[in-house]
Design a protein around this motif. Structure first.
Motif, PDB file in Angstrom:
ATOM      1  N   GLY A 266      -1.748  11.833 -10.345  1.00 21.92           N
ATOM      2  CA  GLY A 266      -1.457  11.005 -11.319  1.00 21.92           C
ATOM      3  C   GLY A 266      -1.173   9.513 -10.827  1.00 21.92           C
ATOM      4  O   GLY A 266      -1.041   9.134  -9.682  1.00 21.92           O
ATOM      5  N   PRO A 267      -1.206   8.713 -11.849  1.00 20.93           N
ATOM      6  CA  PRO A 267      -0.890   7.029 -11.479  1.00 20.93           C
ATOM      7  C   PRO A 267       0.550   7.049 -10.896  1.00 20.93           C
ATOM      8  O   PRO A 267       1.589   7.659 -11.167  1.00 20.93           O
TER       9      PRO A 267
ATOM     10  N   ASP B 295       0.696  -1.274  -0.076  1.00 20.35           N
ATOM     11  CA  ASP B 295       0.147  -0.202   0.115  1.00 20.35           C
ATOM     12  C   ASP B 295       0.900   1.143   0.137  1.00 20.35           C
ATOM     13  O   ASP B 295       1.978   1.326   0.773  1.00 20.35           O
ATOM     14  N   LEU B 296       0.330   2.210  -0.502  1.00 20.01           N
ATOM     15  CA  LEU B 296       1.219   3.422  -0.701  1.00 20.01           C
ATOM     16  C   LEU B 296       0.723   4.243   0.190  1.00 20.01           C
ATOM     17  O   LEU B 296      -0.353   4.627   0.881  1.00 20.01           O
TER      18      LEU B 296
ATOM     19  N   GLY C 268      -5.395   6.833  -5.281  1.00 19.77           N
ATOM     20  CA  GLY C 268      -5.383   5.532  -4.767  1.00 19.77           C
ATOM     21  C   GLY C 268      -4.091   5.066  -4.016  1.00 19.77           C
ATOM     22  O   GLY C 268      -3.153   5.233  -4.529  1.00 19.77           O
ATOM     23  N   THR C 269      -4.296   4.368  -3.014  1.00 20.42           N
ATOM     24  CA  THR C 269      -3.289   3.569  -2.294  1.00 20.42           C
ATOM     25  C   THR C 269      -3.190   2.158  -2.520  1.00 20.42           C
ATOM     26  O   THR C 269      -2.293   1.429  -2.133  1.00 20.42           O
ATOM     27  N   GLY C 270      -4.197   1.598  -2.704  1.00 18.50           N
ATOM     28  CA  GLY C 270      -4.328   0.101  -2.769  1.00 18.50           C
ATOM     29  C   GLY C 270      -4.777  -0.495  -3.992  1.00 18.50           C
ATOM     30  O   GLY C 270      -5.034  -1.502  -3.886  1.00 18.50           O
ATOM     31  N   ASN C 271      -5.101   0.361  -5.105  1.00 15.95           N
ATOM     32  CA  ASN C 271      -5.595  -0.143  -6.288  1.00 15.95           C
ATOM     33  C   ASN C 271      -4.662  -0.545  -7.245  1.00 15.95           C
ATOM     34  O   ASN C 271      -4.618  -0.175  -8.647  1.00 15.95           O
ATOM     35  N   TRP C 272      -3.761  -1.264  -6.655  1.00 13.08           N
ATOM     36  CA  TRP C 272      -2.786  -1.887  -7.686  1.00 13.08           C
ATOM     37  C   TRP C 272      -3.042  -3.050  -8.502  1.00 13.08           C
ATOM     38  O   TRP C 272      -3.821  -3.851  -8.181  1.00 13.08           O
ATOM     39  N   ILE C 273      -2.386  -3.183  -9.685  1.00 11.29           N
ATOM     40  CA  ILE C 273      -2.618  -4.033 -10.630  1.00 11.29           C
ATOM     41  C   ILE C 273      -1.383  -4.501 -11.174  1.00 11.29           C
ATOM     42  O   ILE C 273      -0.142  -3.582 -11.337  1.00 11.29           O
TER      43      ILE C 273
ATOM     44  N   SER D  78      -0.908   1.732 -10.640  1.00 13.88           N
ATOM     45  CA  SER D  78      -2.334   2.084 -10.178  1.00 13.88           C
ATOM     46  C   SER D  78      -3.225   1.898 -11.233  1.00 13.88           C
ATOM     47  O   SER D  78      -2.985   2.121 -12.389  1.00 13.88           O
ATOM     48  N   ASP D  79      -4.189   1.174 -11.033  1.00 12.81           N
ATOM     49  CA  ASP D  79      -5.430   1.059 -12.175  1.00 12.81           C
ATOM     50  C   ASP D  79      -6.253   2.456 -11.917  1.00 12.81           C
ATOM     51  O   ASP D  79      -6.995   2.583 -10.942  1.00 12.81           O
TER      52      ASP D  79
END
Length: 172
Positions: A47-48, A28-29, A100-105, A88-89
């Motif tokens: 930004g992403p 998590d970021l 987002g801090t947890g929307n990783w793909i 980041s998605d």
């Protein structure tokens, strides 16, 4: 008996290789995360974002722009083997300013919009990741560009010089 021992060693080696191929989960970021290249707090930039996990390192390298992460991935000069990479998605982001801090793909499964003329968190042209084609096409219909997989991102999109006089849009 020697054959059984040999078969057991081969099977064990195969299991170890399989375990090594499993990427670590994304981190998590946090508010204190620093961007690898500039050492600035990522949370202060929209930004992403990207993160790269390296063999032998407990924490990932974070990137304030996906463009920077792609440049790192394309660089032959790294301090360790890459064990995982995430972006980041942006289809799941609240906004450009709050990606987002947890929307990783996984970086290798994302679609990236290149050539959209939008500014990333550090002001350079951004490469914008999406978890699906629908999200990428929605972005393209508003900002332009084209969707490509990670392996097809042109070198000049990440490694080329940045024209600081160009006008880039900041998405909403």
């Amino acid at each position: 008996m020697r054959y059984l021992v040999l078969i057991g060693l081969v099977a064990l080696t195969g299991c170890k290789e399989e375990q090594a191929a499993t990427p670590p989960p994304p981190a998590d970021l946090t508010e204190t995360a620093l961007s690898y290249f500039c050492q600035m707090h990522i949370s202060e930039h929209g930004g992403p974002k990207g993160q790269v996990h390296l063999k032998g390192h407990e924490q990932p390298l974070f990137f304030a722009q996906v463009r920077d992460m792609v440049a790192y991935l394309k660089s032959p000069e790294r301090e360790a083997d890459i064990t995982g990479a995430y972006v980041s998605d942006m289809a799941m982001a609240l906004s450009w300013e709050v990606p987002g801090t947890g929307n990783w793909i996984p970086a290798d499964t994302a679609l990236y919009v290149v050539g959209a003329g939008v500014a990333g968190g550090m002001g350079a042209p951004e490469i914008v990741p999406f978890g699906d084609a629908e999200g990428a096409q929605g972005f393209i219909s508003t900002y332009g560009g084209e969707a490509v997989p990670l392996r097809d991102i042109p070198d000049e999109a990440a490694l080329g010089p940045v024209d600081l006089d160009q006008t880039l849009e900041t998405p909403v």
